[in-house]
Structure formats: structure tokens, C-alpha cells
Design an enzyme around this catalytic site. Structure first.
Site, PDB file in Angstrom:
ATOM      1  N   SER A   1       1.322   1.894  19.484  1.00 49.31           N
ATOM      2  CA  SER A   1       1.976   3.357  19.758  1.00 49.31           C
ATOM      3  C   SER A   1       1.458   4.621  19.600  1.00 49.31           C
ATOM      4  O   SER A   1       1.065   5.077  20.499  1.00 49.31           O
ATOM      5  CB  SER A   1       3.350   3.477  20.210  1.00 49.31           C
ATOM      6  OG  SER A   1       3.753   3.977  17.892  1.00 49.31           O
TER       7      SER A   1
ATOM      8  N   SER B   1      -3.620  -2.854   5.582  1.00 52.68           N
ATOM      9  CA  SER B   1      -3.532  -2.645   4.498  1.00 52.68           C
ATOM     10  C   SER B   1      -3.849  -1.173   4.317  1.00 52.68           C
ATOM     11  O   SER B   1      -3.937  -0.321   5.292  1.00 52.68           O
ATOM     12  CB  SER B   1      -4.244  -3.563   2.892  1.00 52.68           C
ATOM     13  OG  SER B   1      -3.261  -2.774   1.908  1.00 52.68           O
TER      14      SER B   1
ATOM     15  N   TYR C   1       4.710   3.823  -1.596  1.00 57.54           N
ATOM     16  CA  TYR C   1       3.758   3.065  -0.083  1.00 57.54           C
ATOM     17  C   TYR C   1       2.666   2.228  -1.329  1.00 57.54           C
ATOM     18  O   TYR C   1       2.232   1.454  -0.569  1.00 57.54           O
ATOM     19  CB  TYR C   1       3.089   4.473   0.311  1.00 57.54           C
ATOM     20  CG  TYR C   1       2.027   4.124   1.745  1.00 57.54           C
ATOM     21  CD1 TYR C   1       1.898   3.404   2.648  1.00 57.54           C
ATOM     22  CD2 TYR C   1       0.504   4.463   1.352  1.00 57.54           C
ATOM     23  CE1 TYR C   1       1.196   3.465   4.128  1.00 57.54           C
ATOM     24  CE2 TYR C   1      -0.449   4.295   2.599  1.00 57.54           C
ATOM     25  CZ  TYR C   1      -0.223   3.639   3.462  1.00 57.54           C
ATOM     26  OH  TYR C   1      -1.050   3.292   4.496  1.00 57.54           O
TER      27      TYR C   1
ATOM     28  N   LYS D   1       1.710  -1.395  -0.529  1.00 62.42           N
ATOM     29  CA  LYS D   1       0.737  -1.861   0.171  1.00 62.42           C
ATOM     30  C   LYS D   1      -0.019  -3.567  -0.421  1.00 62.42           C
ATOM     31  O   LYS D   1      -1.063  -4.080  -0.412  1.00 62.42           O
ATOM     32  CB  LYS D   1      -0.637  -0.575   0.546  1.00 62.42           C
ATOM     33  CG  LYS D   1      -0.326  -0.433   1.604  1.00 62.42           C
ATOM     34  CD  LYS D   1       0.011  -1.067   3.050  1.00 62.42           C
ATOM     35  CE  LYS D   1       0.303  -0.227   4.125  1.00 62.42           C
ATOM     36  NZ  LYS D   1      -0.422  -1.035   5.340  1.00 62.42           N
TER      37      LYS D   1
END
Length: 287
Positions: free
Chosen positions: A13, A139, A153, A157
Site C-alpha cells: 500500500s 530486512s 524493531y 529484524k
């Protein structure tokens, strides 16, 4: 000229996902653009029209297995197989550890890590049956270099990187390639309209409040000055799809490649000093 592929991309999106879907569609590939909220498909449709090509847009929430299964069944009925999976869906939440709730951290992992596993688990049997395919996981530089206030976060990752490396060995038995792309900071909605912050990020009673506000201002200033083209990530995805023997780890921007080299060869004490001084030269939490 490479043959056209059937390609599933999540999180289309906005940002890298939107650009990648539009670019690959303009090259004649059969692109299935997946997004959690179909009401946000307008920008993608406009970009595809501008460039030419077509995309199939499907509803897919990477944290909802029934949503994933419905999308895969729809794709299987129409195309019969998937050549390439691009796991792009994800977000980043900012906040020092003590300002983050357990729920916020779990939600970060659900999308960025378990979400990738959910979609990958659903797609692998289609690739394994044909003994071919590529799984490209988006990533981040945050997957090999941590920073303060992005611990959730970073963790998501780093987990993705470990999973991808392990999976690459497993999928080699079946002729399936697993690849990583590790972008640095680009001016995309992840830092703007889609930015998320910890529940207590703006809590003036938090001991981290001065540092939080300072760091957010620095990040916004840096992002606004960033001139790197996010289309570079879409170009890299296309390159990896067309390559017969692509590398496992791929870093699209020079800045992040330099960071990767520094992290690899500098002693951690020196590297961490550079990070801290670049972020907190003019603030002292202990005053």
C-alpha cells in the site's frame, strides 16, 4: 529477456512494496500485490497506471493465517504457482525499552518476524513442488546494526536475518533461493504517516522523555534531508529476480554498506562510541 514471473509481494500500500509492485508490473510480470487494508490501494493503482502494466490486488494480513490461506488459495486457483515471494510487510516502532509495553514489543515481532514466517510457510509447498523459486525478505540496516530507542524493531529484524540464513540452507535442497535486502534510511511513509511510537514515548514522567524527544527530532531531520531514491530498492528486487545466482545479503545504498563494513571490523566499543556520539552529543540523561 528474462521470462515473466508470478510474484507475490506483501505490504504494497506504500513505500518499497508499492514501488516494487509497480515496477515489476511495468516489466510484464504477473504481480499479486497484497495489503492488509484494501481501502489503501488507491496510490498503488495510480502508480501502476502511470507506469503501465497490471496488478492483482489481494487482501492479506500477515498476522492472520486465515487471511493468508484465502489469498494463497486465490493465487493457486488463478496461477497455479508462485515464482517469487517478496516479504515486505512490516513497520517500526520507536521507543526506549522501558517506555515500550510488552504488548507493543510482541506486536512488532508478530508482524516483522512471525508474519514473514506465516506467509513463507504457506508459499513454500508451491515452490517445493516445482523445485524452484525465490524468497526475498526485506530486512533493514537495523538487522545488523542496533540503535537506541529502536530495540523492538532491531530485535524483529535480527530475528528475520537469522531465520533467513537458516532457511536458505534448508531451501537449497529444493532449488529455492532465500535472499535478504537490507536498506538503510529512505524517505518513505515508515518514518512519516506510518510512524509508530511507544505508549510512553511522549510521557513527560518517563526518565527517557528528554532523550526520546531529542532522538525523534534527529530522525525527522535526517529523513527530511535524505536524498536516496527508494526506487533503488525496487530496482534491486528486480535485479535479484533476474539473476541466476544472486548473493544472499544485499545492501542497496552506499551509506549502509559502509556501516556494515564498520560494524564488521571495528571493535564494538569503538563502534558503539561512534553511534552514541552521533546521536547524543548534546544531551545527558543523568543530569
Amino acid at each position: 529477456m528474462p521470462s515473466n514471473k508470478t510474484i507475490l509481494i506483501t505490504g504494497t500500500s506504500s513505500g518499497f512494496g508499492l514501488l516494487t509492485a509497480a515496477r515489476l508490473a511495468s516489466r510484464g510480470h504477473h504481480v499479486i500485490a497484497a495489503m492488509r487494508n484494501l481501502s489503501k490501494q488507491g496510490p498503488l493503482i495510480d502508480e501502476v497506471k502511470r507506469r503501465g502494466g497490471t496488478v492483482d490486488i489481494v487482501q492479506l494480513d500477515v498476522t492472520d493465517k486465515s487471511s493468508i490461506n484465502s489469498a494463497i488459495e486465490e493465487i493457486a486457483a488463478k496461477y497455479g504457482f508462485i515464482d517469487v515471494l517478496v516479504n515486505n510487510a512490516g513497520y517500526g516502532i520507536g521507543g526506549f525499552f522501558e517506555d515500550l509495553t510488552e504488548e507493543e514489543i510482541r506486536q512488532q515481532m508478530e508482524t516483522n518476524f512471525f508474519g514473514v514466517q506465516n506467509v513463507t510457510r504457506a508459499v513454500i509447498p508451491m515452490m517445493r513442488a516445482r523445485r524452484s523459486g525465490k524468497i526475498i525478505n526485506i530486512s533493514s540496516v537495523a538487522g545488523f546494526s542496533a540503535s537506541p530507542a529502536f530495540g523492538a524493531y532491531n530485535a524483529s529484524k535480527w530475528a528475520l536475518e537469522g531465520f533467513s540464513e537458516s532457511l536458505s540452507y534448508e531451501m537449497a535442497f529444493w532449488g529455492i533461493q532465500v535472499l535478504l535486502i537490507e536498506p538503510g534510511t529512505y524517505k518513505t511513509p515508515i518514518f512519516q504517516d506510518n510512524a509508530r511510537y511507544a505508549k510512553h514515548f511522549d510521557n513527560q514522567g518517563s526518565p527517557y522523555y528528554p532523550a526520546s524527544q531529542h532522538l525523534r527530532a534527529k530522525v525527522i531531520e535526517y529523513v527530511n534531508s535524505c536524498r536516496k531514491n527508494p526506487e533503488n530498492v525496487a530496482i534491486l528486487v528486480e535485479k535479484l529476480i533476474n539473476a541466476s545466482n544472486p548473493p544472499f545479503r544485499n545492501i542497496p545504498d552506499l551509506e549502509s554498506r559502509v556501516m556494515y563494513i564498520l560494524k564488521k571490523f571495528l571493535p564494538f566499543r569503538l563502534y558503539s562510541t561512534v553511534i552514541n556520539k552521533s546521536l547524543f552529543t548534546d544531551i545527558n540523561l543523568t543530569k
